[in-house]
Design a protein around this motif. Structure first.
Motif, PDB file in Angstrom:
ATOM      1  N   THR A 189      -3.022  19.155  -2.071  1.00 36.47           N
ATOM      2  CA  THR A 189      -4.164  18.321  -2.445  1.00 36.47           C
ATOM      3  C   THR A 189      -4.404  18.406  -3.949  1.00 36.47           C
ATOM      4  O   THR A 189      -3.906  19.305  -4.621  1.00 36.47           O
ATOM      5  CB  THR A 189      -5.448  18.799  -1.740  1.00 36.47           C
ATOM      6  OG1 THR A 189      -5.744  20.109  -2.233  1.00 36.47           O
ATOM      7  CG2 THR A 189      -5.293  18.826  -0.243  1.00 36.47           C
ATOM      8  N   PRO A 201      -6.776   8.940  -0.969  1.00 33.82           N
ATOM      9  CA  PRO A 201      -6.814   7.783  -0.078  1.00 33.82           C
ATOM     10  C   PRO A 201      -5.574   6.925  -0.261  1.00 33.82           C
ATOM     11  O   PRO A 201      -4.876   7.038  -1.265  1.00 33.82           O
ATOM     12  CB  PRO A 201      -8.063   7.045  -0.540  1.00 33.82           C
ATOM     13  CG  PRO A 201      -8.195   7.418  -1.983  1.00 33.82           C
ATOM     14  CD  PRO A 201      -7.686   8.812  -2.101  1.00 33.82           C
ATOM     15  N   VAL A 202      -5.300   6.094   0.719  1.00 38.01           N
ATOM     16  CA  VAL A 202      -4.234   5.098   0.580  1.00 38.01           C
ATOM     17  C   VAL A 202      -4.652   4.137  -0.525  1.00 38.01           C
ATOM     18  O   VAL A 202      -5.810   3.714  -0.593  1.00 38.01           O
ATOM     19  CB  VAL A 202      -4.044   4.342   1.912  1.00 38.01           C
ATOM     20  CG1 VAL A 202      -3.147   3.123   1.714  1.00 38.01           C
ATOM     21  CG2 VAL A 202      -3.465   5.281   2.950  1.00 38.01           C
ATOM     22  N   CYS A 226       0.835  -1.194   0.000  1.00 33.53           N
ATOM     23  CA  CYS A 226       0.000   0.000   0.000  1.00 33.53           C
ATOM     24  C   CYS A 226       0.870   1.244   0.000  1.00 33.53           C
ATOM     25  O   CYS A 226       2.014   1.223   0.452  1.00 33.53           O
ATOM     26  CB  CYS A 226      -0.903   0.029   1.235  1.00 33.53           C
ATOM     27  SG  CYS A 226      -2.056  -1.360   1.240  1.00 33.53           S
ATOM     28  N   ASP A 227       0.321   2.281  -0.499  1.00 39.21           N
ATOM     29  CA  ASP A 227       1.112   3.499  -0.619  1.00 39.21           C
ATOM     30  C   ASP A 227       0.193   4.717  -0.632  1.00 39.21           C
ATOM     31  O   ASP A 227      -0.981   4.615  -0.976  1.00 39.21           O
ATOM     32  CB  ASP A 227       1.924   3.447  -1.918  1.00 39.21           C
ATOM     33  CG  ASP A 227       3.159   4.334  -1.841  1.00 39.21           C
ATOM     34  OD1 ASP A 227       3.349   5.015  -0.809  1.00 39.21           O
ATOM     35  OD2 ASP A 227       3.925   4.326  -2.810  1.00 39.21           O
ATOM     36  N   ARG A 228       0.776   5.852  -0.262  1.00 35.95           N
ATOM     37  CA  ARG A 228       0.067   7.115  -0.420  1.00 35.95           C
ATOM     38  C   ARG A 228       0.469   7.734  -1.739  1.00 35.95           C
ATOM     39  O   ARG A 228       1.393   7.288  -2.399  1.00 35.95           O
ATOM     40  CB  ARG A 228       0.453   8.066   0.717  1.00 35.95           C
ATOM     41  CG  ARG A 228       0.043   7.580   2.076  1.00 35.95           C
ATOM     42  CD  ARG A 228       0.386   8.609   3.127  1.00 35.95           C
ATOM     43  NE  ARG A 228       0.060   8.107   4.454  1.00 35.95           N
ATOM     44  CZ  ARG A 228      -1.181   8.028   4.941  1.00 35.95           C
ATOM     45  NH1 ARG A 228      -2.213   8.405   4.206  1.00 35.95           N
ATOM     46  NH2 ARG A 228      -1.393   7.558   6.155  1.00 35.95           N
ATOM     47  N   GLU A 229      -0.260   8.784  -2.096  1.00 28.09           N
ATOM     48  CA  GLU A 229       0.098   9.525  -3.306  1.00 28.09           C
ATOM     49  C   GLU A 229       1.028  10.662  -2.943  1.00 28.09           C
ATOM     50  O   GLU A 229       0.982  11.180  -1.826  1.00 28.09           O
ATOM     51  CB  GLU A 229      -1.170  10.085  -3.957  1.00 28.09           C
ATOM     52  CG  GLU A 229      -2.012   9.038  -4.642  1.00 28.09           C
ATOM     53  CD  GLU A 229      -1.283   8.353  -5.800  1.00 28.09           C
ATOM     54  OE1 GLU A 229      -0.526   9.038  -6.508  1.00 28.09           O
ATOM     55  OE2 GLU A 229      -1.457   7.132  -5.971  1.00 28.09           O
ATOM     56  N   THR A 244       3.413  14.655   0.329  1.00 31.85           N
ATOM     57  CA  THR A 244       2.399  13.622   0.381  1.00 31.85           C
ATOM     58  C   THR A 244       1.025  14.266   0.191  1.00 31.85           C
ATOM     59  O   THR A 244       0.714  15.261   0.834  1.00 31.85           O
ATOM     60  CB  THR A 244       2.440  12.874   1.719  1.00 31.85           C
ATOM     61  OG1 THR A 244       3.778  12.411   1.924  1.00 31.85           O
ATOM     62  CG2 THR A 244       1.497  11.679   1.711  1.00 31.85           C
ATOM     63  N   GLU A 256      -2.720  15.094   0.555  1.00 32.40           N
ATOM     64  CA  GLU A 256      -3.567  14.957   1.753  1.00 32.40           C
ATOM     65  C   GLU A 256      -4.964  14.432   1.449  1.00 32.40           C
ATOM     66  O   GLU A 256      -5.559  13.738   2.260  1.00 32.40           O
ATOM     67  CB  GLU A 256      -3.647  16.300   2.472  1.00 32.40           C
ATOM     68  CG  GLU A 256      -2.337  16.618   3.192  1.00 32.40           C
ATOM     69  CD  GLU A 256      -2.339  17.994   3.826  1.00 32.40           C
ATOM     70  OE1 GLU A 256      -3.345  18.716   3.655  1.00 32.40           O
ATOM     71  OE2 GLU A 256      -1.338  18.342   4.477  1.00 32.40           O
ATOM     72  N   LEU A 259       0.310   0.269   6.571  1.00 33.10           N
ATOM     73  CA  LEU A 259      -0.714   0.862   5.711  1.00 33.10           C
ATOM     74  C   LEU A 259      -1.757  -0.152   5.249  1.00 33.10           C
ATOM     75  O   LEU A 259      -2.931   0.171   5.072  1.00 33.10           O
ATOM     76  CB  LEU A 259      -0.072   1.506   4.476  1.00 33.10           C
ATOM     77  CG  LEU A 259       0.575   2.883   4.670  1.00 33.10           C
ATOM     78  CD1 LEU A 259       1.218   3.347   3.364  1.00 33.10           C
ATOM     79  CD2 LEU A 259      -0.445   3.892   5.149  1.00 33.10           C
TER      80      LEU A 259
END
Lengths: 294, 219, 265
Positions: free
Chosen positions: A150, A233-234, A133-136, A228, A230, A278
């Motif tokens: 954002t 979603p993950v 899993c990862d964030r954007e 990152t 905000e 995550l």
């Protein structure tokens, strides 16, 4: 080169869809005969190796000059299959767009290359439970005084050209936040995105955070800032199986859960810079259902 | 560090070169055979063979080589035919370029003067003898320059095989870029290697043209 | 001996019966009848488009007829009804065709083969001789037509007259019973015309081949032929020995063509 890769992905997508249709027709009559045949897992165990569809997307998948396969996805998949009694992992290298068609055509047994679980893809393939899993993240040149946090921020500044991975999930996120399609520039691969940033063709490059971190490390000399996102979603990737290999997928899930419990999972992810926490609390169901349910 | 990168690049390029060369040579041989079979089929006396040849030529000229390779690799398995990536690549490139070559063969054969056909009839040659001894020896040297161009096109088109998990030289360069972030070096090397391959094909065609020179044809 | 002659007389070398031929609806030959005995030298004269070349081409099977029948020494070239004749199948027509040779107006030499091979290859491909034998025969024929030195040149290295002699040697190599010449003098310098005449006369003496020759040269026709056929609009309007046809033709069209005063009927 860039427009060529774009073409590859476009064609691959269209053909992938039509081929999956053909494949369903074909597989429908295959399922009709005989229950007593060995299961897919038994066949793999007997053969001794599993063919994994990969495209080179560090740090999700890393392929070195000699064709040696590494990276978080393949390492984790390898560990799972070893527990399932299939000792060897064979990489089937292709472009990102060629991954799903290759799986459906029987060229590979599974895909482990950071393929995010999304409703559209759930129609075509059978995903495992989330593994990576990862964030954007947004990548920008450091000398650009941009306070972007954002996707909505991207929508408000009409002077920004935004790079997004071709065929990736970022394009949809940005569109949903109101960024017009005319300001979204498909980027065929990481290094191309960096060059586009440096050349000023794009001002922001939106991509998964771990990929962004990898690129920043590669471009040590240059000054980039990584933010990152905000309001995103993950996102979680899963190992993808052919839709008529659900039994194999279930066996895979079973072992994956065990690895998550005994710490092996955490060890492999940390080794490649991923955050193991995550994935906890996320399920395949949730990503396959899509945004409305979140 | 730099040495490591260079040796990495060298190994990548050599691996990719091997695939590109195999594809170019095998694909060209297949294209050559297809060009003659279907080019002559196009001017056959039998309607069925003519129609079949026209279908092949127009189908493969009228659709993208990209889609053809894709079909061979990803669609045929759905019908129970699992070609190896290399075979799918050779078939796709060979059949595609062969369709262009067939038109070259046809036009070269048709460009041979009517007087030659009539002389053959007057000398009571069979159709086979007419083609084998009179028409083709005159038409072949006319085909060579275009065959050379086709071979160069095939070599350049071979970069699409990355789609079917073959690591040719373009794909290797791309992989190297993704690994190292270097862009100038791998593409400079790739550019040079392609150009050297091009020169090789040019030299090959020149040599064959010299051999096919009418002054030296023996019966 | 008498019986043999009778048979020969009853079987002309060429027999053309009620032959019609049209190109794109325009009639070129219309119900033509013609018999040519063995060994005759025939010159076909007439204005352009009168159908004389078409006769050579259909004997050589380069054209097919629309109606009628063509026989070579009694052997028909066509099957089926006379109003819808069909050329014999390849295997059978080749046997008939092998008896006929043709020298084209523009010679039709093979530019990729040297002079020797132009003459030797047809013998080999027709199964008449092996390679050595065919080459020996080609050398002999080249000597005969006076080109013994030119065996290893390409056709493009020869003059028009030399090319024509190669073409004649090539046709002779297959030992045909009938030789067809399409405008043999049109591509030559005027001073070469008598050379061709000498060559053809020599061939006749040596082989007794039946010859049909299309030409525009009156003098050439007169000296060469046993028989003159004058064509107009696909029909024979004058048929006779050269002396008769050239000095006292019956038909006004021939008279006009020859520049003689027209007779009032």
């Amino acid at each position: 080169m860039i427009s060529f890769s774009k073409k590859i992905k476009k064609y691959s997508f269209i053909l992938g869809i039509s081929l999956s249709f053909l494949y369903f027709i074909h597989s429908a009559d295959c399922r009709a005969n005989g229950e007593s045949r060995p299961t897919r897992l038994e066949k793999l165990q007997k053969r001794g190796y599993v063919r994994i569809g990969l495209s080179n997307e560090p740090p999700w998948t890393v392929i070195d000059a000699d064709g040696q396969v590494g990276g978080a996805g393949p390492d984790l998949t390898h560990a799972v299959f070893q527990r399932m009694g299939v000792s060897e992992l064979q990489g089937v290298l292709s472009t990102f767009g060629g991954l799903i068609p290759g799986l459906l055509a029987g060229r590979s047994d599974a895909i482990s290359s950071g393929l995010f679980i999304q409703p559209g893809r759930c129609q075509a393939v059978a995903f495992s439970e989330p593994d990576l899993c990862d964030r954007e993240a947004f990548l920008m040149k450091k000398d650009m005084p941009l306070a972007l946090k954002t996707y909505r921020d991207l929508a408000t500044d009409s002077s920004l050209q935004v790079g997004v991975p071709a065929g990736g999930t970022e394009e949809r996120e940005a569109l949903a936040a109101g960024v017009p399609a005319s300001r979204l520039v498909p980027v065929p691969d990481g290094p191309s995105g960096m060059i586009m940033l440096l050349a000023g063709r794009i001002q922001v490059y939106s991509l998964p955070a771990s990929s962004a971190q990898h690129l920043v490390d590669l471009w040590r000399g240059q000054k980039f800032s990584l933010v990152t996102v905000e309001d995103a979603p993950v996102m979680c990737a899963g190992t993808a199986f052919s839709p008529n290999a659900v039994d194999l997928r279930d066996a895979y899930d079973h072992v994956l859960a065990k690895l998550k419990a005994d710490g092996t999972y955490d060890r492999i992810l940390r080794a490649h810079g991923f955050d193991p926490s995550l994935a906890r609390g996320h399920t395949r169901e949730e990503f396959c259902r899509g945004k409305e349910s979140l | 560090m730099t040495e490591l990168v260079l040796s990495d690049l060298l190994r990548s390029v050599l691996r990719g070169l091997e695939i590109t060369v195999i594809l170019t040579i095998s694909g060209s041989i297949l294209a050559f055979v297809c060009a003659f079979v279907f080019g002559l089929g196009r001017v056959s006396r039998w309607r069925f063979i003519r129609v079949f040849s026209v279908c092949y030529i127009e189908l493969f000229r009228g659709t993208s080589v990209f889609v053809q390779v894709f079909w061979l690799y990803y669609a045929l398995p759905a019908f129970g035919l699992l070609l190896s990536p290399l075979l799918a690549g050779i078939l796709g490139l060979g059949l595609n370029v062969g369709a262009y070559g067939a038109e070259v063969v046809r036009s070269a054969v048709q460009a041979t003067g009517r007087d030659q056909y009539e002389a053959c009839c007057a000398l009571n040659f069979t159709r086979y003898q007419t083609f084998r001894y009179i028409i083709l020896p005159q038409a072949f040297p006319r085909m060579l320059p275009v065959f050379g161009n086709n071979m160069v096109e095939l070599m350049k088109a071979s970069s699409i095989v990355s789609l079917i998990s073959l690591s040719d030289i373009t794909f290797q360069a791309q992989q190297f870029r993704i690994r190292t972030g270097q862009t100038f070096l791998p593409f400079a090397v790739t550019l040079i290697v392609y150009f050297i391959l091009y020169l090789g094909i040019l030299f090959f065609i020149r040599s064959v043209t010299r051999l096919a020179n009418p002054q030296k044809v023996k019966v | 001996m008498i019986i043999m002659e009778q048979i020969a007389a009853s079987r002309p070398m060429v027999q053309i019966s009620d032959v019609s031929k049209a190109f794109n609806g325009i009639s070129v030959l219309d119900g033509l009848n013609l018999e040519i005995p063995i060994g005759q030298k025939v010159a076909l004269l007439g204005p352009s488009g009168s159908g004389k070349t078409t006769i050579l081409r259909l004997l050589m099977t380069l054209e097919t007829i629309d109606a009628g029948q063509v026989r070579i020494e009694g052997v028909p070239m066509y099957e089926g009804a006379p109003d819808a004749p069909c050329l014999l199948p390849e295997g059978q027509i080749r046997a008939v065709r092998s008896r006929i040779g043709m020298v084209f107006q523009h010679f039709g030499l093979f530019p990729h083969l040297n002079v020797l091979n132009n003459i030797a290859l047809p013998q080999i491909l027709n199964g008449q001789a092996g390679k050595t034998e065919a080459e020996n025969r080609a050398h002999e024929l080249l000597q005969m037509v006076g080109l013994g030195e030119k065996a290893y040149l390409l056709p493009d290295q020869l003059s028009g007259g030399q090319k024509q002699r190669v073409a004649i040697a090539r046709a002779l190599a297959l030992q045909p019973d009938i030789l067809l010449f399409d405008e043999p003098t049109s591509a030559l310098d005027p001073q070469r015309v008598s050379d061709v005449l000498d060559l053809l006369n020599m061939i006749c003496r040596k082989t007794g081949t039946t010859m049909l020759l299309v030409t525009h040269e009156m003098e050439f026709a007169r000296q060469f032929a046993d028989r003159i056929l004058f064509f107009d609009h696909g029909q024979i309007v004058e048929d006779g020995a050269p002396d008769v046809v050239f000095t006292n033709p019956k038909d006004n069209r021939t008279r006009a063509f020859l520049g003689l005063p027209v007779i009032d009927v």
